[in-house]
Design a protein around this motif. Sequence first.
Motif, PDB file in Angstrom:
ATOM      1  N   ALA A 123       0.822  -1.241  -0.064  1.00  0.00           N
ATOM      2  CA  ALA A 123       0.006   0.130  -0.019  1.00  0.00           C
ATOM      3  C   ALA A 123       0.762   1.326  -0.023  1.00  0.00           C
ATOM      4  CB  ALA A 123      -0.858   0.089   1.059  1.00  0.00           C
ATOM      5  N   ARG A 124       2.084   1.065   0.332  1.00  0.00           N
ATOM      6  CA  ARG A 124       2.960   2.438   0.348  1.00  0.00           C
ATOM      7  C   ARG A 124       3.471   2.389  -0.995  1.00  0.00           C
ATOM      8  NH1 ARG A 124       5.010   4.599   4.769  1.00  0.00           N
ATOM      9  NH2 ARG A 124       7.137   4.678   4.071  1.00  0.00           N
ATOM     10  N   ALA A 275      -4.468  -6.652   1.507  1.00  0.00           N
ATOM     11  CA  ALA A 275      -3.373  -7.112   0.844  1.00  0.00           C
ATOM     12  C   ALA A 275      -3.380  -8.642   0.676  1.00  0.00           C
ATOM     13  CB  ALA A 275      -2.144  -6.798   1.271  1.00  0.00           C
ATOM     14  N   GLY A 276      -2.933  -9.238  -0.265  1.00  0.00           N
ATOM     15  CA  GLY A 276      -2.799 -10.649  -0.281  1.00  0.00           C
ATOM     16  C   GLY A 276      -3.640 -11.089  -1.528  1.00  0.00           C
ATOM     17  N   ALA A 301      -6.437  -0.927  -1.384  1.00  0.00           N
ATOM     18  CA  ALA A 301      -6.368  -2.348  -1.886  1.00  0.00           C
ATOM     19  C   ALA A 301      -5.541  -2.177  -3.186  1.00  0.00           C
ATOM     20  CB  ALA A 301      -7.649  -2.952  -2.200  1.00  0.00           C
ATOM     21  N   PRO A 302      -4.357  -3.079  -3.124  1.00  0.00           N
ATOM     22  CA  PRO A 302      -3.656  -2.946  -4.387  1.00  0.00           C
ATOM     23  C   PRO A 302      -4.364  -3.213  -5.741  1.00  0.00           C
ATOM     24  CG  PRO A 302      -2.450  -4.284  -2.759  1.00  0.00           C
ATOM     25  CD  PRO A 302      -4.090  -3.875  -2.495  1.00  0.00           C
ATOM     26  N   PRO A 303      -3.933  -2.733  -7.053  1.00  0.00           N
ATOM     27  CA  PRO A 303      -4.295  -3.121  -8.271  1.00  0.00           C
ATOM     28  C   PRO A 303      -4.276  -4.589  -8.307  1.00  0.00           C
ATOM     29  CG  PRO A 303      -2.351  -1.978  -8.591  1.00  0.00           C
ATOM     30  CD  PRO A 303      -2.739  -1.730  -7.002  1.00  0.00           C
ATOM     31  N   ALA A 312       7.505  -6.799  -7.667  1.00  0.00           N
ATOM     32  CA  ALA A 312       7.495  -5.494  -7.293  1.00  0.00           C
ATOM     33  C   ALA A 312       7.245  -5.199  -5.598  1.00  0.00           C
ATOM     34  CB  ALA A 312       6.394  -4.713  -7.913  1.00  0.00           C
ATOM     35  N   MET A 313       6.506  -6.141  -5.007  1.00  0.00           N
ATOM     36  CA  MET A 313       6.347  -5.742  -3.718  1.00  0.00           C
ATOM     37  C   MET A 313       7.538  -6.121  -3.213  1.00  0.00           C
ATOM     38  SD  MET A 313       3.967  -9.157  -2.472  1.00  0.00           S
ATOM     39  CE  MET A 313       4.544 -10.813  -2.375  1.00  0.00           C
ATOM     40  N   ILE A 314       8.346  -7.165  -3.580  1.00  0.00           N
ATOM     41  CA  ILE A 314       9.694  -7.526  -2.843  1.00  0.00           C
ATOM     42  C   ILE A 314      10.501  -6.462  -2.916  1.00  0.00           C
ATOM     43  CG2 ILE A 314      11.531  -9.166  -2.583  1.00  0.00           C
ATOM     44  CD1 ILE A 314       8.474 -10.307  -1.815  1.00  0.00           C
TER      45      ILE A 314
END
Length: 351
Positions: A123-124, A275-276, A301-303, A312-314
């Motif tokens: 989310a950040r 998320a998830g 909530a992410p796309p 990308a999240m990593i």
Amino acid sequence: MLVLGLETTCDETAAAVVRREGDGPGQILSNVVRAQLEEHAAFGGVVPEIAARAHVEALDGVIAAALSQANVGLRELDGVAAAAGPGLVGGVIVGLTAAKALAIVAQKPFVAVNHLEAHALTARLTDGVAFPYLLLLASGGHTQLIAVLGVGQHVRLGTTVDDALGEAFDKVAKMLGLGYPGGPEVERRATGGDPARFAFPRPMFGRAEPDFSLSGLKTAVRLAAERIAPLSEQDVDDLCASFQAAATDVVANRVRAGYRLFSARFGLPSAIVAAGGVAANQSIRMALKRLSGELGRRLVAPPLALCGDNGAMIAWAGAERLALGLSDDLDFAPRPRWPLDIAAAAPGAKA
């Protein structure tokens, strides 16, 4: 700051390059994901040995594609991050080893990322959400309500006492003979069903502690299906719709309880974050959006592309840690289990 992130904890081989500038949202320069649906479809679930082998075969090409799409060379990076757990240990080893090798070659810092924290911080990346915030982390293996207070600072407020939310969706799909992955199939079939036909239970509904229980709901679906067997296509649609309606009600109620506990302990959260993989479910998203409106909070909530496992999240989680001067030694070992809140992970509890 440019960071390459690798994700291999389950059945997606992923690599991405992300740019972090200041405290606002990040920029995704590339995000390459190679799914393994065909490899596991015949088994109705992920086979760890097959997943690890597929990661070995695909990872080099996925990394090359991510760097190429970002138009970035190894030596332009500021760090290399990899998901070091929790997950299937064979797959984790593949990504972790590759990231360490790249860090050595490029002479850049290496960051071992907690896969769950990567979901927590997405989310950040997308919206620049300020700490602290309330997170619903819902995936195939995890269902938790977490107070995200900062990078590496997480307090688990609630968790599942049995099945994870995504696990329940997948098991319902399997018992009804639907395809793999099961969650999206249940959601698809629910669109043509009657959510009021079956009066399924809402476990833990109304309790003050923000925990989840999905096993009883899953069992109720099985018993209802057995009572009316053989199932017509409409029966399957109605079972899916009624199950999804019950699960959605449970999620909204449990998040409400988590919000109360968060507010009592930490003050008002800046946002409610979902998320998830299960955060991609539109019924659950809509319920959380209504709840957030009632509470006067923003829902983030992410796309859909960032709800499932991705690089990308990593990369972003790695960038967040590097910005704080944090990196890891090259002897960092893979962690099949790695709870976000160590203090809350009692022996035998679900991570």
